[in-house]
Each structure stands twice: as structure tokens, then as C-alpha cells.
Design a protein around this motif. Structure first.
Motif: not given
Length: 287
Positions: A196-208
Motif C-alpha cells: 500500500x505504501x509503495x502505491x502511495x509514496x513517490x520517490x524523492x525528486x519524482x514529480x507527477x
């Protein structure tokens, strides 16, 4: 609920009359399954308009407009022989499909929800990883594999650790059986938190990017685009029947927040499926 299909009957042989059956249902999931391949074939993902309106308001306004013109179908066919009236009559069911499509979109979790998950997950990850390091010292699991899990930092890396830790316990279950205190349910719960956390969290520096949409959001927008197109024809039919001055009264704009739309049965909150309406309008497609 069972679906009903009413064959359009008319002596008019112009393009607005077709031999196909008009699909009607009061089951949102049934509507979603029926229309999904059709809207996907009709609207490429890159041409799907983003739906920014409450799907419940859209559904209420569509229902109201179709019910208003339904007693005047013969007049519409006479005045607008090129109007795809069969498509218009399917709008209430198509709008139900939109409601179901919107309900399949997983909304981004709030910071509070993510932190609550992390608080549950962190001790589980720490305990199980320390246990694997003990097993590595005892040469029961590959030391390098455990060391690779330990490397890295940050919430995303930590969440990935949980998936990897659960994988080690699963793959070496026979070797480790009876040698640790963690039940299958405990390891499964830790893996679920991690996923669940992997779906919700984004790597540092990654932007959508603003244009980036999930596959579920694209499907919702494909439904919306087809509805928007067909609603234009519904409004044309409304002009033919009621005239421009009375159009909005009988066939409201698709996003209009009238008291009728806002209080329509089953409108729980924007984007939520809510209870389905009691039944769609009885279609008598013939003049």
C-alpha cells in the motif's frame, strides 16, 4: 438487477433509426461492463476529456433531460432525422457506467493516512529484518540478500524492504519453519502495508505531470467524453421539443447544480457510486 432491452421501432428510415437494441439498466456495474469496450473503442486515451464534474450531478441531469424528451420522441425524429436518438436514450445507463467507473479510481491517501500506515508498518519491518539478519549470521538465509534489504533509506526504500522481507520468509518457509515468532498472518499484514505504501509514496525528486492519469481515471474520462458528446444531441432534441427559452428548464446543462440534481436519490458525494436509482425510465422508442 436484470437488464431490459427495448428495440427501437419507427417507420422513419432516416439515420436516426437503427436496428440495434437500446440498452437500459438500473445496475451501475452492469452498465459499466456493457459500455466499457464501446467507450474504449470510441475514445482513444489521449483524446479523453478529463471529467471535472460530480458524476452524480451528471447522472441526475442526464436522467432529467431524457425523461423530459421521452414523451416527444416522435417529434424529435420528425424534426431531427439525423439525431442519433438511440444513443440519447442510452444516456441514463451510460451515466450509471460513469458512476461505476469513477468508483474504481483509487484516491491518493492523505499525509495523515500515510503516516498512520507507517506507524503500524515500521516496527513490523524492523523486527522481521532483524530476525533475517540473525538467520544470516546462522547461515540460514543468504547474507548478501539480507544486506541488500538493509541498504538504503527513506520511506519508499523502507516500504520496498517489507515486500522483499516477506518474499524471503515465503521462499525459505520450510527452512525457517518453527525458528521465528512471526505467523503467516503477521507477515501477510506487513506485506500488505508495504505494498500500500509503495502505491502511495513517490520517490524523492519524482514529480507527477499534471497530464498523468491512472488507467482507471482514463476509463472514467472515456465514459465522460462519450456522455458529453451524446448530451449535446440530447440538448439538440430539447431545443426541437421545448425551444431555446425553455431548454434549461427541461434539459439542464450537464453540470448544472439545480435543486433537482443536487437532491437526486443516490447522490452521496462527488465521484462516489452511491445507491443506484430505483429504475431507469421506461423506454418507448417508437413515435
Amino acid at each position: 438487477m436484470a437488464t431490459t432491452k427495448t428495440r427501437s421501432q419507427s417507420k422513419n428510415t432516416k439515420p436516426s433509426v437503427s436496428a440495434r437494441q437500446i440498452f437500459t439498466t438500473s445496475d451501475a456495474n452492469d452498465a459499466y461492463r456493457h459500455f466499457l469496450p464501446r467507450v474504449q473503442a470510441a475514445i482513444p486515451p489521449d483524446r479523453a476529456e478529463i471529467c471535472r464534474l460530480s458524476v452524480d450531478i451528471v447522472r441526475a441531469n442526464v436522467d432529467r433531460g431524457v425523461k423530459a424528451i421521452l414523451p416527444h420522441i416522435g417529434l424529435v425524429r420528425e424534426k431531427l432525422p439525423l439525431c442519433p436518438i438511440d444513443d440519447v436514450l442510452e444516456l441514463p445507463s451510460l451515466a450509471l457506467g460513469l458512476v461505476a467507473a469513477a468508483g474504481r479510481i483509487v484516491a491518493a491517501a492523505s499525509e495523515r493516512e500515510i503516516e498512520a500506515r507507517l506507524e503500524k508498518y515500521r516496527p513490523m519491518r524492523d523486527l522481521t529484518l532483524r530476525q533475517l539478519e540473525i538467520f544470516a549470521d546462522l547461515k540460514l538465509v543468504p547474507r548478501q540478500r539480507v544486506a541488500a534489504i538493509r541498504r538504503g533509506s527513506g520511506p519508499v526504500d523502507s516500504a520496498r524492504d517489507g515486500v522483499d522481507i516477506a518474499g524471503v520468509f515465503h521462499e525459505l518457509a520450510e527452512t525457517l519453519d518453527g525458528k521465528h515468532p512471526f505467523s503467516r498472518d503477521y507477515l501477510a499484514a506487513m506485506a500488505e502495508h508495504a505494498s500500500w505504501l509503495l502505491v502511495q509514496l513517490r520517490p524523492r525528486g519524482a514529480q507527477q505531470r499534471s497530464s498523468e492519469r491512472s488507467s482507471e481515471a482514463i476509463v472514467r474520462d472515456q465514459f465522460w467524453t462519450v456522455i458529453h458528446q451524446r448530451h449535446d444531441h440530447l440538448r439538440e432534441a430539447g431545443v426541437a421539443v421545448f425551444g431555446l427559452r425553455q431548454l434549461d428548464t427541461h434539459v439542464p446543462p450537464i453540470g448544472a447544480r439545480t435543486s433537482s440534481a443536487a437532491q437526486a436519490p443516490g447522490t452521496a458525494k462527488p465521484g462516489s457510486p452511491g445507491p443506484a436509482p430505483a429504475a431507469g425510465p421506461e423506454l418507448a422508442a417508437g413515435p
